[in-house]
Design an enzyme around this catalytic site. Structure first.
Site, short mmCIF file in Angstrom:
data_model
loop_
_atom_site.label_atom_id
_atom_site.label_comp_id
_atom_site.label_asym_id
_atom_site.label_seq_id
_atom_site.Cartn_x
_atom_site.Cartn_y
_atom_site.Cartn_z
N HIS A 1 1.06 -1.18 0.03
CA HIS A 1 0.00 0.03 -0.04
C HIS A 1 0.91 1.08 0.15
CE1 HIS A 1 -4.22 -1.06 0.10
NE2 HIS A 1 -4.09 -1.83 1.26
N GLU B 1 -7.30 -1.54 -3.22
CA GLU B 1 -7.10 -2.92 -2.79
C GLU B 1 -6.48 -3.80 -3.93
OE1 GLU B 1 -6.46 -3.49 0.38
OE2 GLU B 1 -7.44 -1.80 1.21
N TYR C 1 -10.77 -6.34 -3.39
CA TYR C 1 -9.46 -7.08 -3.42
C TYR C 1 -9.51 -8.31 -4.50
CZ TYR C 1 -9.26 -5.30 1.46
OH TYR C 1 -9.28 -4.30 2.68
N1 BES Z 1 -7.08 -0.91 4.20
C1 BES Z 1 -7.12 -2.17 4.62
C2 BES Z 1 -8.04 -2.20 5.66
C3 BES Z 1 -9.30 -1.41 5.68
C4 BES Z 1 -9.98 -1.69 4.83
C5 BES Z 1 -9.72 -0.58 6.83
C6 BES Z 1 -11.32 -1.16 4.59
C7 BES Z 1 -10.96 0.16 6.65
C8 BES Z 1 -11.76 0.01 5.52
C9 BES Z 1 -5.95 -3.13 4.80
O1 BES Z 1 -5.16 -2.77 3.84
C10 BES Z 1 -6.20 -4.56 4.70
O2 BES Z 1 -6.86 -4.69 3.59
N2 BES Z 1 -6.24 -5.40 5.35
C11 BES Z 1 -6.74 -6.86 5.50
C12 BES Z 1 -5.54 -7.55 5.40
C13 BES Z 1 -5.16 -8.01 3.89
C14 BES Z 1 -3.97 -8.94 3.71
C15 BES Z 1 -6.14 -8.58 2.74
C16 BES Z 1 -7.29 -7.16 6.48
O3 BES Z 1 -7.47 -6.32 7.51
O4 BES Z 1 -7.89 -8.16 6.64
ZN ZN Z 2 -5.33 -3.48 1.99
#
Ligand code: BES
Ligand code: ZN
Length: 593
Positions: free
Chosen positions: A282, A301, A368
């Site tokens: 990111h 994402e 994602y």
């Molecule tokens: N930016 C996201 C977390 C997020 C998304 C916070 C939407 C608030 C709203 C972070 O980069 C993320 O995608 N985290 C994932 C992990 C990843 C390996 C897919 C998670 O928290 O599971």
């Molecule tokens: Zn993310």
């Protein structure tokens, strides 16, 4: 353009934040002054976002002014401040309230070391306005400095240049010299320790966690080098990670210079560190080139999942990366099916339409994993070499800017599709439902072998005799996800006795196992389930487990019971989701649910 802010990028806007606040752990408030350098752009009013804040006074260039607070909506309340064409600075004296949804205040018992309280913030998507009055749009960037006063026994860290040592008086100063949007401002306060990992990388955690964390994340510096080799220099100086208490609602959050992470990725075998690769990625996709609005979330994402997978492949090889892709595709299929049955088909489009809704509601696996599939398709069409050059050019060209889906599609056509004569139904991918048929299908011979073991077990081979010796966490996840739907207690005991699943210290494996236990009412696992749901606040685990629970009458009662005690341990973003899922009402007796 961004419908989730009261500010407008083309009207009066902020260019720099000077934050001067005190953190009171006892009264659970943050109070102080947010000062801004502004660019009036000919406007007579500058609008900031606030949500549940107490605004005491506002000054423009040092002079007190009368401010306006608008009605409270989904977006919070607009703070309107009268300015002149040549106004330079504004300052807002304010205090947070108990409605500050970004903040989670933890008692000592909710931390690893159980001695001191803890505070962390979560800004994405529109929560920074609940602890700082600010223009809270991903399309508005500014630099910041902060002075944060905390109790002398605690340490403060932010998404900025950070201390590695304690301050005797509990006063910490920070600076973020690169312009970032408000959702990337973050603060954590606790009894923290620091360990370096490499030249530019390190980890913060509570004392009892910091060694384990440093061991688990030993590859972080190599990930940073692999990322730079792929898509150009890391532009943020240091890259550190902080391991938060288990109530952190996400796996990770890409706060610049300081990723916030859940302790549930500390498995003791380094098997869940793709999450670090993700948050690190990111630093290019998201923090450098930022989705202009939350409708463009897939630009953050989807690109990050692609980049994350390339880092994993560079460090651990193709077969490792392939397994991650398949697990991601399985998640996507689940989400597509759920959104279809719930009648939210439009949320399966890459480009979202979140006006009038909480952006958090549209932030699903679609961005994602469908985003990832789209980029894999582009890679397959032009070949890796051209695709890598394209991505590198994209990050360089648009560094520190925001990106809309349309702007990206224009750039994509000019730079990649037209020159290479690529034919593609872009509309189906970006503005259509489901997963288009030309999506590449990930394959893994390792998972094929796991499938064969599932069959052998179903045909009567005892669990202890299956070929599982070489299995990594990914194979275990795949195995647990592909067990037959209905299982007897004897079958579940056979698995548990052979593999120690209920005792697993790997949160991914344990959560996948507990889902099976709930589905088959395997009640010997319920004490473990209860403990897990009472300590872990990671929404990705909570939602499937509670969802599985409420599928039966008995489970529904259990879910209400567990939630009644565990709710206080969860962050507001998880509470919001679960209140809705469980139709929660604090006063309602369980029997009427
Ligand atoms: N930016 C996201 C977390 C997020 C998304 C916070 C939407 C608030 C709203 C972070 O980069 C993320 O995608 N985290 C994932 C992990 C990843 C390996 C897919 C998670 O928290 O599971
Ligand atoms: Zn993310």
């Amino acid at each position: 353009m961004d419908t989730h802010t009261h500010a407008s990028a083309s009207a009066a806007r902020i260019t720099h934040l000077d934050l001067d606040v005190q953190v009171a752990m006892d009264t659970r408030t943050i109070s102080g002054t947010a000062g801004y350098a502004i660019r009036p752009n000919g406007s007579d009013t500058i609008f900031l976002d606030t949500d549940g804040l107490n605004v005491a006074a506002v000054r423009v260039d040092g002079q007190p002014v009368e401010f306006q607070l608008g009605d409270s909506t989904l977006l919070g309340r607009a703070l309107g401040i009268p300015i002149k064409r040549n106004s330079k600075q504004i300052a807002v004296d304010y205090k947070t309230t108990s409605d500050a949804k970004a903040l989670q205040w933890l008692s000592p018992q909710q931390t690893a070391d159980r001695k001191h309280p803890f505070l962390f913030t979560q800004g994405q998507a529109i929560l920074t306005r609940t602890w700082i009055p600010v223009q809270d749009s991903p399309g508005i960037r500014f630099t910041y400095n902060a002075r944060v006063k905390v109790p002398a026994e605690l340490m403060a860290v932010m998404s900025a240049a950070n201390p590695q040592q304690r301050s005797a008086e509990g006063v910490y100063t920070f600076s973020m010299e690169q312009a970032i949007p408000a959702y990337l401002i973050a603060l954590a306060v606790g009894d923290l320790d620091f360990r370096p990992l490499g030249e530019r990388t390190g980890v913060y955690a509570e004392r009892s966690m910091v060694e384990k964390a440093a061991w688990e994340f030993a590859d972080t510096e190599r990930m940073l080098e692999a990322a730079e080799a792929l898509y150009g220099p890391y532009r943020w100086g240091r890259y550190d990670v902080i391991v938060l208490p288990p109530s952190f609602p996400f796996g990770g959050m890409e706060n610049p210079r300081l990723t916030f992470a859940t302790p549930t990725i500390i498995a003791g075998d380094r098997s869940l560190t793709a999450l670090i690769a993700h948050e690190l990625a990111h630093s290019w996709s998201g923090n450098l080139v930022t989705n202009a609005t939350w409708n463009d979330f897939w630009l953050n994402e989807g690109f990050t999942v692609y980049f994350e997978n390339r880092i994993s492949e560079a460090l651990y090889g193709e077969s490792h990366a392939g397994m991650l892709q398949i697990l991601g595709r399985q998640d996507l299929q689940g989400t597509l099916a759920r959104l279809e049955t719930e009648g939210h088909g439009a949320d399966t489009h890459l480009r979202l339409h979140l006006e009038g809704r909480d952006p958090d509601d549209g932030m699903t696996d679609i961005a994602y994993e469908k985003g990832f599939a789209f980029l894999k398709l582009l890679e397959a069409k032009v070949g890796r070499e051209k695709f890598d050059a394209f991505l590198r050019g994209y990050f360089d060209t648009f560094a520190f800017q925001s990106m809309t889906t349309d702007r990206f599609l224009t750039y994509l056509d000019e730079q990649l599709l037209a020159p290479n004569n690529v034919q593609l139904d872009i509309t189906a991918w970006v503005d259509g439902p489901g997963l288009p048929a030309d999506a590449p299908t990930p394959v893994s011979d390792k998972f094929t072998k796991v499938d064969a073991e599932v069959v052998r077990w179903q045909q009567g081979t005892a669990a202890a005799s299956l070929n599982t010796k070489e299995w990594s966490t990914f194979e275990w996840m795949h195995f647990l996800r592909h067990l037959p739907k209905d299982l007897t207690d004897a079958q579940l005991n056979d698995l548990d006795n052979a593999f120690g699943l209920t005792k697993s210290g790997n949160a991914e494996v344990l959560a996948a196992w507990l889902e099976q236990c709930i589905r088959n009412d395997h009640d010997v696992a319920y004490p473990t389930l209860d403990r897990f749901l009472n300590t872990v606040g990671r929404r990705k685990f909570l939602v499937p487990l509670y969802t599985e629970l409420i599928a039966t009458e008995k489970g529904r009662l259990m879910a209400q019971d567990i939630y009644r005690s565990s709710r206080q341990n969860y962050h507001a973003v998880a509470v919001r989701t679960l209140d809705e899922l469980l139709a929660w009402s604090a006063n309602k007796p369980p029997a009427t649910f």
